[in-house]
Design an enzyme around this catalytic site. Structure first.
Site, PDB file in Angstrom:
ATOM      1  N   ASP A  75       0.930  -1.202  -0.083  1.00  0.00           N
ATOM      2  CA  ASP A  75       0.163  -0.010   0.026  1.00  0.00           C
ATOM      3  C   ASP A  75       0.827   1.210  -0.002  1.00  0.00           C
ATOM      4  O   ASP A  75       2.037   1.407   0.390  1.00  0.00           O
ATOM      5  CB  ASP A  75      -0.895   0.004   1.182  1.00  0.00           C
ATOM      6  CG  ASP A  75      -1.906  -0.937   1.164  1.00  0.00           C
ATOM      7  OD1 ASP A  75      -2.168  -1.651   0.207  1.00  0.00           O
ATOM      8  OD2 ASP A  75      -3.118  -0.461   2.064  1.00  0.00           O
ATOM      9  N   ASP A  76       0.143   2.363  -0.556  1.00  0.00           N
ATOM     10  CA  ASP A  76       0.687   3.777  -0.396  1.00  0.00           C
ATOM     11  C   ASP A  76       1.651   4.153  -1.172  1.00  0.00           C
ATOM     12  O   ASP A  76       2.187   5.451  -1.003  1.00  0.00           O
ATOM     13  CB  ASP A  76       1.126   4.016   1.215  1.00  0.00           C
ATOM     14  CG  ASP A  76       0.059   3.981   2.153  1.00  0.00           C
ATOM     15  OD1 ASP A  76      -0.956   3.650   1.656  1.00  0.00           O
ATOM     16  OD2 ASP A  76       0.179   3.776   3.495  1.00  0.00           O
ATOM     17  N   HIS A 126      -6.112   3.384  -4.478  1.00  0.00           N
ATOM     18  CA  HIS A 126      -5.982   3.570  -3.000  1.00  0.00           C
ATOM     19  C   HIS A 126      -6.342   4.815  -2.761  1.00  0.00           C
ATOM     20  O   HIS A 126      -5.865   5.223  -1.601  1.00  0.00           O
ATOM     21  CB  HIS A 126      -4.492   3.083  -2.514  1.00  0.00           C
ATOM     22  CG  HIS A 126      -4.521   2.867  -1.022  1.00  0.00           C
ATOM     23  ND1 HIS A 126      -5.437   2.237  -0.175  1.00  0.00           N
ATOM     24  CD2 HIS A 126      -3.474   3.112  -0.064  1.00  0.00           C
ATOM     25  CE1 HIS A 126      -5.097   2.141   1.086  1.00  0.00           C
ATOM     26  NE2 HIS A 126      -3.910   2.733   1.216  1.00  0.00           N
ATOM     27  N   HIS A 130      -5.539   9.963   0.095  1.00  0.00           N
ATOM     28  CA  HIS A 130      -5.290   9.201   1.276  1.00  0.00           C
ATOM     29  C   HIS A 130      -5.223  10.160   2.480  1.00  0.00           C
ATOM     30  O   HIS A 130      -4.244   9.968   3.426  1.00  0.00           O
ATOM     31  CB  HIS A 130      -3.917   8.417   1.036  1.00  0.00           C
ATOM     32  CG  HIS A 130      -3.930   7.365   2.135  1.00  0.00           C
ATOM     33  ND1 HIS A 130      -3.772   7.365   3.364  1.00  0.00           N
ATOM     34  CD2 HIS A 130      -3.851   5.976   1.803  1.00  0.00           C
ATOM     35  CE1 HIS A 130      -3.648   6.155   3.994  1.00  0.00           C
ATOM     36  NE2 HIS A 130      -3.752   5.362   2.859  1.00  0.00           N
ATOM     37  N   HIS A 221       3.774  -2.216   3.027  1.00  0.00           N
ATOM     38  CA  HIS A 221       3.641  -0.933   2.507  1.00  0.00           C
ATOM     39  C   HIS A 221       5.297  -0.926   1.939  1.00  0.00           C
ATOM     40  O   HIS A 221       6.177  -1.075   2.411  1.00  0.00           O
ATOM     41  CB  HIS A 221       3.591   0.051   3.699  1.00  0.00           C
ATOM     42  CG  HIS A 221       2.254   0.121   4.248  1.00  0.00           C
ATOM     43  ND1 HIS A 221       2.098  -0.682   5.086  1.00  0.00           N
ATOM     44  CD2 HIS A 221       1.301   0.810   4.093  1.00  0.00           C
ATOM     45  CE1 HIS A 221       0.649  -0.488   5.717  1.00  0.00           C
ATOM     46  NE2 HIS A 221       0.085   0.365   4.999  1.00  0.00           N
TER      47      HIS A 221
HETATM   48 ZN   LIG Z   1      -2.911   3.379   2.909  1.00  0.00          ZN
END
Ligand SMILES: [Zn+2]
Length: 255
Positions: A75-76, A126, A130, A221
């Site tokens: 993620d991210d 995503h 965010h 991540h």
């Molecule tokens: Zn995230």
């Protein structure tokens, strides 16, 4: 099935009955707080628990799998430094993964996103920003967050992502309404590494290995300096124990 709709109908009906009883039988108005508190509690717990499918249907694993397949997700990102190293490591182990990317990070690192796609990995949406308060967004703001990110991914890879992972793993009625329109498959995880919170790399690795099971989805991540260390040891462990890491799409298409 206990979901947002059933809990809202049940607690609203209970509130009406209590109001009627208060008026007819002089019962204390205090009792109205009971269904309201229950609704609030259920809504808060449902928001933070994707496997409950409280607001929408999500996929956190594929328990019906009979093979030893699992999915590793990041993620991210994309991150200008760490993502490349992760891609090289995945290549060394001939492994495909899924990257849930943030729109504004793609905008800053478009070449990294292209590389993820070129090396045959899956890319999921995503959100665009965010932001810390994104979970309070309206339906139209959610649609903007999702569609803007889809558009950038499509522009760079020629592919529109079918997967969406809500930031922080939190779901709300407004995300549910937006997703109904965009028709993304909502993806959670069954194996949370806590790699952003725990500084001890070996402890993170131990946590992941402890919770390994066929059909599981691992959350990591690609924005963390420790990820490469953890991933290398995880991939070795998977190889030694005959686990095969595949993309989320491949894992779920076996349902
Ligand atoms: Zn995230």
């Amino acid at each position: 099935m206990l979901n947002f709709k059933t809990i809202t109908i049940t607690t609203s009906s209970a509130t009406l009955v209590i109001v009627a009883c208060c008026m007819l039988f002089s019962i204390s108005w205090f009792w109205i707080s009971a269904p309201i508190t229950l609704w609030l509690l259920a809504t808060i717990i449902g928001s933070f628990s994707m496997p409950c499918n409280f607001f929408l249907t999500s996929f956190t694993s594929n328990k019906s799998l009979t093979s030893n397949k699992i999915a590793i997700t990041f993620d991210d990102g994309p991150h200008p430094e760490f993502t490349y190293s992760i891609l090289d490591l995945l290549d060394r182990f001939h492994t495909k993964a899924t990257f849930f990317c943030i729109g504004k990070h793609i905008k800053s690192n478009p070449e990294v996103l292209k590389e993820i796609s070129a090396r045959g990995h899956s890319i999921g949406n995503h959100s665009y920003s965010h932001g810390n308060f994104i979970d309070f967004s309206s339906v139209s703001k959610w649609l903007e967050e999702i569609q803007k990110t889809d558009a950038i991914i499509k522009e760079l890879t020629n592919d529109t992502p079918s997967l969406f992972r809500p930031p922080f793993g939190v779901t709300t009625p407004n995300i549910a309404k937006a997703i109904k329109e965009t028709e993304h498959r909502v993806i959670g995880w069954s194996n949370r590494s806590f790699d952003t919170a725990l500084k001890n790399k070996d402890l993170v690795l131990k946590r992941i290995i402890k919770h390994l099971s066929p059909g599981g989805i691992i959350l990591l991540h690609d924005t963390q300096p420790n990820t490469l260390y953890i991933l290398e040891r995880l991939l070795l462990h998977l190889k030694q124990h005959q686990f095969e890491a595949v993309t989320v799409n491949e894992l779920l298409n076996e349902i």
